[in-house]
Design an enzyme around this catalytic site. Structure first.
Site, mmCIF file in Angstrom:
data_model
loop_
_atom_site.group_PDB
_atom_site.id
_atom_site.type_symbol
_atom_site.label_atom_id
_atom_site.label_comp_id
_atom_site.label_asym_id
_atom_site.label_seq_id
_atom_site.Cartn_x
_atom_site.Cartn_y
_atom_site.Cartn_z
ATOM 1 N N GLY A 96 -55.435 15.088 -1.996
ATOM 2 C CA GLY A 96 -56.849 15.061 -2.378
ATOM 3 C C GLY A 96 -57.549 15.184 -3.554
ATOM 4 O O GLY A 96 -56.829 15.900 -4.405
ATOM 5 N N ASP B 292 -48.881 16.316 2.504
ATOM 6 C CA ASP B 292 -49.610 15.008 2.901
ATOM 7 C C ASP B 292 -49.766 13.503 3.241
ATOM 8 O O ASP B 292 -48.247 13.569 3.553
ATOM 9 C CB ASP B 292 -51.029 15.189 1.291
ATOM 10 C CG ASP B 292 -51.537 14.155 1.346
ATOM 11 O OD1 ASP B 292 -51.575 13.547 1.937
ATOM 12 O OD2 ASP B 292 -52.976 15.034 1.044
ATOM 13 N N TYR C 180 -66.841 15.887 13.382
ATOM 14 C CA TYR C 180 -66.937 16.351 12.289
ATOM 15 C C TYR C 180 -67.373 17.702 11.682
ATOM 16 O O TYR C 180 -66.243 18.333 11.909
ATOM 17 C CB TYR C 180 -67.314 16.050 11.432
ATOM 18 C CG TYR C 180 -66.842 15.906 9.745
ATOM 19 C CD1 TYR C 180 -65.064 15.939 9.097
ATOM 20 C CD2 TYR C 180 -67.419 16.998 8.569
ATOM 21 C CE1 TYR C 180 -64.990 16.018 8.046
ATOM 22 C CE2 TYR C 180 -67.001 17.118 6.938
ATOM 23 C CZ TYR C 180 -66.317 16.841 7.508
ATOM 24 O OH TYR C 180 -65.031 17.742 5.759
HETATM 25 N N1 LIG Z 1 -65.548 16.668 -0.721
HETATM 26 C C1 LIG Z 1 -66.504 17.516 -0.157
HETATM 27 O O1 LIG Z 1 -67.822 17.410 -0.714
HETATM 28 C C2 LIG Z 1 -66.356 18.421 1.143
HETATM 29 C C3 LIG Z 1 -67.617 19.008 1.895
HETATM 30 C C4 LIG Z 1 -67.272 19.772 3.081
HETATM 31 C C5 LIG Z 1 -65.591 19.183 3.054
HETATM 32 N N2 LIG Z 1 -64.637 19.410 2.608
HETATM 33 C C6 LIG Z 1 -63.067 19.010 2.761
HETATM 34 O O2 LIG Z 1 -62.388 19.616 1.987
HETATM 35 C C7 LIG Z 1 -61.445 19.721 2.217
HETATM 36 C C8 LIG Z 1 -60.727 19.061 1.011
HETATM 37 O O3 LIG Z 1 -61.714 17.200 0.557
HETATM 38 P P1 LIG Z 1 -61.682 16.456 -0.265
HETATM 39 O O4 LIG Z 1 -63.086 15.952 -0.444
HETATM 40 O O5 LIG Z 1 -60.471 16.833 -1.377
HETATM 41 O O6 LIG Z 1 -60.697 15.152 1.053
HETATM 42 P P2 LIG Z 1 -59.881 14.407 0.458
HETATM 43 O O7 LIG Z 1 -60.281 13.289 1.839
HETATM 44 O O8 LIG Z 1 -59.606 13.633 -0.710
HETATM 45 O O9 LIG Z 1 -58.154 15.326 0.728
HETATM 46 C C9 LIG Z 1 -57.761 14.897 1.797
HETATM 47 C C10 LIG Z 1 -56.355 14.864 1.911
HETATM 48 O O10 LIG Z 1 -56.471 14.984 3.368
HETATM 49 C C11 LIG Z 1 -54.913 14.279 3.939
HETATM 50 N N3 LIG Z 1 -54.841 13.916 4.838
HETATM 51 C C12 LIG Z 1 -55.472 12.852 5.705
HETATM 52 N N4 LIG Z 1 -55.428 13.091 7.144
HETATM 53 C C13 LIG Z 1 -54.118 14.038 7.148
HETATM 54 C C14 LIG Z 1 -53.189 13.941 8.160
HETATM 55 N N5 LIG Z 1 -53.194 13.906 9.224
HETATM 56 N N6 LIG Z 1 -51.914 14.603 7.405
HETATM 57 C C15 LIG Z 1 -51.572 14.826 6.648
HETATM 58 N N7 LIG Z 1 -52.741 14.675 5.477
HETATM 59 C C16 LIG Z 1 -53.822 14.372 5.481
HETATM 60 C C17 LIG Z 1 -55.946 13.242 2.610
HETATM 61 O O11 LIG Z 1 -54.359 12.306 2.654
HETATM 62 C C18 LIG Z 1 -56.351 12.955 1.675
HETATM 63 O O12 LIG Z 1 -55.120 13.656 0.301
HETATM 64 C C19 LIG Z 1 -61.156 18.693 3.819
HETATM 65 O O13 LIG Z 1 -60.651 19.651 4.745
HETATM 66 C C20 LIG Z 1 -63.152 18.707 3.527
HETATM 67 O O14 LIG Z 1 -63.191 18.521 4.983
HETATM 68 C C21 LIG Z 1 -64.568 18.437 1.226
#
Ligand SMILES: NC(=O)c1ccc[n+]([C@@H]2O[C@H](COP(=O)([O-])OP(=O)(O)OC[C@H]3O[C@@H](n4cnc5c(N)ncnc54)[C@H](O)[C@@H]3O)[C@@H](O)[C@H]2O)c1
Length: 317
Positions: free
Chosen positions: A15, A35, A152
């Site tokens: 991600g 992932d 969420y």
């Molecule tokens: N980017 C933000 O502003 C933000 C804000 C709040 C929380 N978060 C949290 O930070 C973390 C990373 O976020 P991000 O922005 O990099 O999101 P992202 O969507 O880019 O990364 C999440 C990754 O999880 C993988 N994934 C999804 N479902 C899956 C499953 N069932 N099994 C295995 N892999 C799976 C996806 O392929 C993706 O690569 C997440 O937990 C998200 O909830 C991010």
């Protein structure tokens, strides 16, 4: 800088945030990305063939593949999640399963394999629809069941308590990170700044929800990655929850759209659309705890972050 010579297992490792963390730690550590490749920000890096990186395609709902992949890791970073409000509203069951049962599966694998350290990812959504200077020891707020947006936040808050319970009963040291609107290169899955930049570069309208008066603090990805390195390196982070965000980069959605249009020298205009689900009106963190405990503070101002992000999208193939 620590961590060094560690085996680090990262769920959601393909991600957006993970791809930046891996760039920082890969030369000094062995990293296993776990992932399901729903998203793949790693494809935009030079990491894929790095000698210290192993990529395992697997799902956090598949217990066996987690146990196989996690091996004898020193540290687990659990980032896999369903993110994005529209997906959450459309698929509440999948969201709860992946985010909550997925976290349970990863924690159980840690317990069975004797892994003593986990970093879990929560969200600023746990503070509810209006929060100014959110602090980690303050109240969290969950919206009603009739408004599925809150699925969420619920899944993430329950996951925090779950991680805490594994520390308390099984000694697995956890740290929970609550990100506040992180943005930057490789945020391919969406987000307001991603959407604004894509449209601004095509001179197409920027879709602004309601009147655009929502207030957010924007955290550039490098500041988030700095914080994660400190969390991984510092024993004082164990058992703690940290807000990671940039209160000095606080704007309305309208200002965000205007800034993107101006810095992109775009001809786009704004189009206002009524939002069909409950909005978070204001969300601003306090990051005093991360400053005090980790010695961290955000460095990248809003305009600088937008400029860097725009450059990446302009050059993206
Ligand atoms: N980017 C933000 O502003 C933000 C804000 C709040 C929380 N978060 C949290 O930070 C973390 C990373 O976020 P991000 O922005 O990099 O999101 P992202 O969507 O880019 O990364 C999440 C990754 O999880 C993988 N994934 C999804 N479902 C899956 C499953 N069932 N099994 C295995 N892999 C799976 C996806 O392929 C993706 O690569 C997440 O937990 C998200 O909830 C991010």
């Amino acid at each position: 800088m620590e961590p060094k010579n560690k085996k680090i297992f990262i769920t959601g490792g393909a991600g957006f945030i993970a791809s930046h963390l891996i760039e920082r730690i890969i030369d000094d550590n062995e990293v296993v990305v776990f992932d399901n490749m729903h998203r793949n920000a790693l494809a935009y890096t030079n990491l894929v063939n790095h000698k210290n990186l192993k990529i395992v395609k697997g799902d956090v709902l598949d217990v066996k593949s987690i146990e196989d992949g996690i091996g004898n890791s020193d540290i687990v970073v659990h980032m896999a999640a369903i993110v994005g409000v529209s997906t959450v509203i459309e698929k509440p069951n999948t969201t709860l399963k992946v985010n909550l049962i997925g976290t349970y599966n990863v924690l159980e694998a840690c317990r069975k394999k004797g892994i003593g350290r986990i970093i879990t990812f929560s969200t600023s959504e746990v503070y509810g629809p209006q929060i100014y200077q959110a602090d980690e020891d303050g109240m969290t707020t969950l919206g009603p069941l009739s408004k599925p947006r809150w699925v969420y936040a619920m899944s993430k808050l329950a996951s925090e308590f779950l991680a805490y319970s594994y520390q308390k009963e099984f000694g697995i040291k956890f740290t929970s990170v609550r990100p506040f609107n992180v943005y930057g290169p490789r945020q391919i899955g969406g987000g307001a700044i991603h959407n604004f930049i894509i449209n601004a570069l095509k001179n197409e309208p920027l879709i602004v929800h309601n009147h655009g008066s929502q207030i957010r603090s924007w955290c550039y990805i490098d500041d988030m990655t700095d914080a994660l390195e400190l969390v991984l390196a510092n024993k004082k982070a164990e058992g703690e929850v940290f807000n990671i965000g940039n209160p000095q980069a606080t704007t309305t959605t309208l200002q965000t759209a205007e800034t993107v249009i101006r810095l992109a020298s775009s001809k786009s205009r704004m189009e206002f659309q009524e939002l069909k689900y409950p909005e978070v009106e204001i969300r601003v963190p306090s990051v005093e705890k991360a400053k005090r405990v980790l010695g961290w503070q955000p460095k990248i101002g809003f305009e600088e972050g937008i400029k860097r992000t725009l450059e990446w999208y302009r050059n993206k193939k």
